[in-house]
Design a protein around this motif. Structure first.
Motif, PDB file in Angstrom:
ATOM      1  N   LEU A  72      22.809   7.526   9.705  1.00 33.76           N
ATOM      2  CA  LEU A  72      23.279   8.306   8.555  1.00 33.76           C
ATOM      3  C   LEU A  72      22.526   9.635   8.464  1.00 33.76           C
ATOM      4  O   LEU A  72      23.104  10.660   8.089  1.00 33.76           O
ATOM      5  CB  LEU A  72      23.137   7.496   7.257  1.00 33.76           C
ATOM      6  CG  LEU A  72      23.965   6.197   7.185  1.00 33.76           C
ATOM      7  CD1 LEU A  72      23.917   5.598   5.784  1.00 33.76           C
ATOM      8  CD2 LEU A  72      25.417   6.404   7.607  1.00 33.76           C
ATOM      9  N   ARG A  73      21.252   9.611   8.834  1.00 35.95           N
ATOM     10  CA  ARG A  73      20.497  10.879   8.844  1.00 35.95           C
ATOM     11  C   ARG A  73      21.078  11.822   9.896  1.00 35.95           C
ATOM     12  O   ARG A  73      21.305  13.012   9.645  1.00 35.95           O
ATOM     13  CB  ARG A  73      19.020  10.596   9.120  1.00 35.95           C
ATOM     14  CG  ARG A  73      18.133  11.840   9.224  1.00 35.95           C
ATOM     15  CD  ARG A  73      17.891  12.529   7.896  1.00 35.95           C
ATOM     16  NE  ARG A  73      17.026  11.759   7.029  1.00 35.95           N
ATOM     17  CZ  ARG A  73      15.695  11.813   7.027  1.00 35.95           C
ATOM     18  NH1 ARG A  73      15.083  12.618   7.857  1.00 35.95           N
ATOM     19  NH2 ARG A  73      14.986  11.079   6.201  1.00 35.95           N
ATOM     20  N   LEU A  74      21.308  11.298  11.105  1.00 36.00           N
ATOM     21  CA  LEU A  74      21.887  12.129  12.171  1.00 36.00           C
ATOM     22  C   LEU A  74      23.238  12.688  11.734  1.00 36.00           C
ATOM     23  O   LEU A  74      23.563  13.861  11.973  1.00 36.00           O
ATOM     24  CB  LEU A  74      22.047  11.306  13.458  1.00 36.00           C
ATOM     25  CG  LEU A  74      20.752  11.034  14.231  1.00 36.00           C
ATOM     26  CD1 LEU A  74      20.917   9.852  15.180  1.00 36.00           C
ATOM     27  CD2 LEU A  74      20.320  12.277  15.018  1.00 36.00           C
ATOM     28  N   THR A  75      24.017  11.840  11.083  1.00 38.55           N
ATOM     29  CA  THR A  75      25.357  12.257  10.647  1.00 38.55           C
ATOM     30  C   THR A  75      25.271  13.384   9.620  1.00 38.55           C
ATOM     31  O   THR A  75      25.970  14.406   9.742  1.00 38.55           O
ATOM     32  CB  THR A  75      26.105  11.042  10.047  1.00 38.55           C
ATOM     33  OG1 THR A  75      26.270  10.070  11.081  1.00 38.55           O
ATOM     34  CG2 THR A  75      27.462  11.427   9.501  1.00 38.55           C
ATOM     35  N   THR A  76      24.416  13.216   8.630  1.00 40.68           N
ATOM     36  CA  THR A  76      24.347  14.260   7.590  1.00 40.68           C
ATOM     37  C   THR A  76      23.792  15.566   8.167  1.00 40.68           C
ATOM     38  O   THR A  76      24.154  16.646   7.698  1.00 40.68           O
ATOM     39  CB  THR A  76      23.486  13.806   6.384  1.00 40.68           C
ATOM     40  OG1 THR A  76      22.205  13.392   6.844  1.00 40.68           O
ATOM     41  CG2 THR A  76      24.151  12.666   5.630  1.00 40.68           C
ATOM     42  N   LEU A  77      22.959  15.455   9.202  1.00 40.31           N
ATOM     43  CA  LEU A  77      22.420  16.672   9.824  1.00 40.31           C
ATOM     44  C   LEU A  77      23.448  17.357  10.737  1.00 40.31           C
ATOM     45  O   LEU A  77      23.431  18.574  10.889  1.00 40.31           O
ATOM     46  CB  LEU A  77      21.162  16.333  10.632  1.00 40.31           C
ATOM     47  CG  LEU A  77      19.923  15.970   9.815  1.00 40.31           C
ATOM     48  CD1 LEU A  77      18.842  15.386  10.726  1.00 40.31           C
ATOM     49  CD2 LEU A  77      19.381  17.187   9.068  1.00 40.31           C
ATOM     50  N   ALA A  78      24.305  16.560  11.363  1.00 34.21           N
ATOM     51  CA  ALA A  78      25.278  17.131  12.309  1.00 34.21           C
ATOM     52  C   ALA A  78      26.526  17.662  11.589  1.00 34.21           C
ATOM     53  O   ALA A  78      27.197  18.574  12.083  1.00 34.21           O
ATOM     54  CB  ALA A  78      25.685  16.091  13.344  1.00 34.21           C
ATOM     55  N   LEU A  79      26.837  17.084  10.428  1.00 34.72           N
ATOM     56  CA  LEU A  79      28.112  17.413   9.769  1.00 34.72           C
ATOM     57  C   LEU A  79      28.281  18.877   9.357  1.00 34.72           C
ATOM     58  O   LEU A  79      29.362  19.443   9.575  1.00 34.72           O
ATOM     59  CB  LEU A  79      28.308  16.524   8.543  1.00 34.72           C
ATOM     60  CG  LEU A  79      29.067  15.215   8.765  1.00 34.72           C
ATOM     61  CD1 LEU A  79      29.143  14.433   7.458  1.00 34.72           C
ATOM     62  CD2 LEU A  79      30.467  15.463   9.316  1.00 34.72           C
ATOM     63  N   PRO A  80      27.253  19.519   8.766  1.00 31.70           N
ATOM     64  CA  PRO A  80      27.515  20.883   8.264  1.00 31.70           C
ATOM     65  C   PRO A  80      28.057  21.818   9.329  1.00 31.70           C
ATOM     66  O   PRO A  80      29.022  22.554   9.080  1.00 31.70           O
ATOM     67  CB  PRO A  80      26.127  21.333   7.763  1.00 31.70           C
ATOM     68  CG  PRO A  80      25.446  20.054   7.387  1.00 31.70           C
ATOM     69  CD  PRO A  80      25.915  19.034   8.388  1.00 31.70           C
ATOM     70  N   GLU A  81      27.474  21.767  10.536  1.00 29.65           N
ATOM     71  CA  GLU A  81      27.981  22.700  11.566  1.00 29.65           C
ATOM     72  C   GLU A  81      29.353  22.251  12.066  1.00 29.65           C
ATOM     73  O   GLU A  81      30.195  23.083  12.397  1.00 29.65           O
ATOM     74  CB  GLU A  81      26.975  22.878  12.710  1.00 29.65           C
ATOM     75  CG  GLU A  81      27.044  21.824  13.772  1.00 29.65           C
ATOM     76  CD  GLU A  81      26.009  22.021  14.876  1.00 29.65           C
ATOM     77  OE1 GLU A  81      25.333  21.044  15.198  1.00 29.65           O
ATOM     78  OE2 GLU A  81      25.900  23.136  15.417  1.00 29.65           O
ATOM     79  N   MET A  82      29.605  20.931  12.107  1.00 27.15           N
ATOM     80  CA  MET A  82      30.936  20.470  12.524  1.00 27.15           C
ATOM     81  C   MET A  82      31.984  20.941  11.520  1.00 27.15           C
ATOM     82  O   MET A  82      33.064  21.418  11.893  1.00 27.15           O
ATOM     83  CB  MET A  82      30.966  18.939  12.647  1.00 27.15           C
ATOM     84  CG  MET A  82      30.193  18.386  13.835  1.00 27.15           C
ATOM     85  SD  MET A  82      30.408  16.592  13.977  1.00 27.15           S
ATOM     86  CE  MET A  82      29.490  16.252  15.491  1.00 27.15           C
ATOM     87  N   ILE A  83      31.647  20.819  10.236  1.00 25.88           N
ATOM     88  CA  ILE A  83      32.591  21.239   9.184  1.00 25.88           C
ATOM     89  C   ILE A  83      32.814  22.756   9.267  1.00 25.88           C
ATOM     90  O   ILE A  83      33.954  23.234   9.193  1.00 25.88           O
ATOM     91  CB  ILE A  83      32.065  20.805   7.795  1.00 25.88           C
ATOM     92  CG1 ILE A  83      32.164  19.282   7.669  1.00 25.88           C
ATOM     93  CG2 ILE A  83      32.822  21.501   6.669  1.00 25.88           C
ATOM     94  CD1 ILE A  83      31.466  18.689   6.466  1.00 25.88           C
ATOM     95  N   ALA A  84      31.729  23.491   9.461  1.00 27.18           N
ATOM     96  CA  ALA A  84      31.856  24.957   9.551  1.00 27.18           C
ATOM     97  C   ALA A  84      32.723  25.363  10.735  1.00 27.18           C
ATOM     98  O   ALA A  84      33.495  26.315  10.658  1.00 27.18           O
ATOM     99  CB  ALA A  84      30.462  25.586   9.668  1.00 27.18           C
ATOM    100  N   ARG A  85      32.625  24.616  11.834  1.00 28.03           N
ATOM    101  CA  ARG A  85      33.404  24.954  13.046  1.00 28.03           C
ATOM    102  C   ARG A  85      34.788  24.312  13.035  1.00 28.03           C
ATOM    103  O   ARG A  85      35.580  24.507  13.940  1.00 28.03           O
ATOM    104  CB  ARG A  85      32.648  24.482  14.296  1.00 28.03           C
ATOM    105  CG  ARG A  85      31.317  25.169  14.506  1.00 28.03           C
ATOM    106  CD  ARG A  85      30.548  24.520  15.657  1.00 28.03           C
ATOM    107  NE  ARG A  85      31.213  24.712  16.926  1.00 28.03           N
ATOM    108  CZ  ARG A  85      31.405  23.767  17.853  1.00 28.03           C
ATOM    109  NH1 ARG A  85      30.979  22.539  17.621  1.00 28.03           N
ATOM    110  NH2 ARG A  85      32.014  24.048  18.971  1.00 28.03           N
ATOM    111  N   ARG A  86      35.025  23.450  12.019  1.00 26.74           N
ATOM    112  CA  ARG A  86      36.275  22.667  11.933  1.00 26.74           C
ATOM    113  C   ARG A  86      36.526  21.902  13.231  1.00 26.74           C
ATOM    114  O   ARG A  86      37.655  21.820  13.736  1.00 26.74           O
ATOM    115  CB  ARG A  86      37.477  23.560  11.599  1.00 26.74           C
ATOM    116  CG  ARG A  86      37.398  24.203  10.234  1.00 26.74           C
ATOM    117  CD  ARG A  86      38.736  24.729   9.762  1.00 26.74           C
ATOM    118  NE  ARG A  86      39.763  23.703   9.684  1.00 26.74           N
ATOM    119  CZ  ARG A  86      39.879  22.812   8.714  1.00 26.74           C
ATOM    120  NH1 ARG A  86      39.026  22.816   7.700  1.00 26.74           N
ATOM    121  NH2 ARG A  86      40.847  21.908   8.742  1.00 26.74           N
TER     122      ARG A  86
END
Ligand SMILES: NC(=O)c1ccc[n+]([C@@H]2O[C@H](COP(=O)([O-])OP(=O)(O)OC[C@H]3O[C@@H](n4cnc5c(N)ncnc54)[C@H](OP(=O)(O)O)[C@@H]3O)[C@@H](O)[C@H]2O)c1
Length: 231
Positions: free
Chosen positions: A84-98
């Motif tokens: 869950l930590r890895l996920t929350t750290l990886a998500l912002p850039e994934m969301i920004a890049r769609r």
């Protein structure tokens, strides 16, 4: 590809098949605080993260009343908190890049919790629930989530678990898959954006018949071997 685990020699053997494209890191994911450094290393090696695979996990099999509580908490940290930590750290850039995919390797134990795996069942149920819920949240941002439900798959973990139960004809016949085939199915799910992988395929019906699955799991799981009394 960035590979992380504690035994770097095993990772190096894997990386050898992907010359120049795979980097290995000795990381103890039992400490969620190591997650950020790992993702930074991966970004430095390959740029933005396209796919995060939460695969590292441990299992404790044995009588629940004998299970060391601190070991159980360490299991929950590795199997739930770190992904869950890895996920929350990886998500912002994934969301920004769609763009991006998160793969969570849960277990059939999330669907059919196995007697004798108190903390493991809890961990995989938690990871699967988080993963299934996340999919609907992030799809509007162009991010995909694959939840993986392996049944028995030949590995060190599977062999160790098998050893803990009394032998029975049912155990000998349990459908058991291979890591190579599971990896192929996960790659296909990433590519085709399918929501989940259940493997071996025969276990897929368990999701649709929860009461029958509960009954079969309880009926067919053999007794745990009891260690000789130390007193
Ligand atoms: N095999 C099955 O039948 C089965 C069924 C359902 C689900 N699963 C799940 O599939 C995943 C892989 O399991 P497996 O069968 O391949 O088990 P395995 O053979 O025991 O491998 C576990 C992997 O996790 C890594 N790992 C364990 N503790 C770690 C830590 N503290 N930090 C970093 N890495 C760590 C191990 O590397 P190091 O020890 O070198 O760190 C190893 O790469 C697990 O999440 C497991 O729960 C497996």
């Amino acid at each position: 590809m960035t590979l992380a685990a504690r035994r770097v020699s095993l990772l190096e053997a894997l990386a050898a098949d992907h010359e120049g494209r795979a980097f290995v890191h000795a990381v103890d994911l039992g400490d969620p605080d190591n997650a950020a450094g790992l993702l930074d290393a991966a970004r430095a090696e390959h740029g933005p993260i396209d796919v995060l695979v939460n695969n590292a996990g441990v299992q404790i099999v044995g009588p629940s009343e004998d299970t060391d509580f601190d070991a159980g908490v360490r299991l929950l940290t590795l199997n739930v908190h770190t992904p869950l930590r890895l996920t929350t750290l990886a998500l912002p850039e994934m969301i920004a890049r769609r763009s991006g995919t998160i793969v969570d390797v849960a277990s059939m134990a999330a669907i059919a919790p196995t007697p004798g795996m108190l903390f493991y069942n809890a961990s995989k149920g938690a990871l699967a629930a988080a993963s299934e819920g996340l999919r609907g949240e992030v799809r509007r941002h162009g991010v995909h989530v694959v939840t993986v439900y392996p049944g028995p798959v030949k590995s060190a973990m599977e062999a160790a678990a098998r050893e803990k139960y009394q032998d029975s004809a049912a155990v000998q016949k349990v459908p058991t898959g291979t890591a190579e085939e599971l990896a192929r199915l996960v790659l296909r799910a990433i590519d085709k954006k399918t929501p989940r992988v259940v493997y071996p395929k025969v276990y897929g019906m368990a999701r649709h018949f929860p009461n029958m699955t509960r009954w079969i799991t309880d009926a067919l799981t053999p007794e745990l071997k009891r260690l000789p009394d130390k007193t």
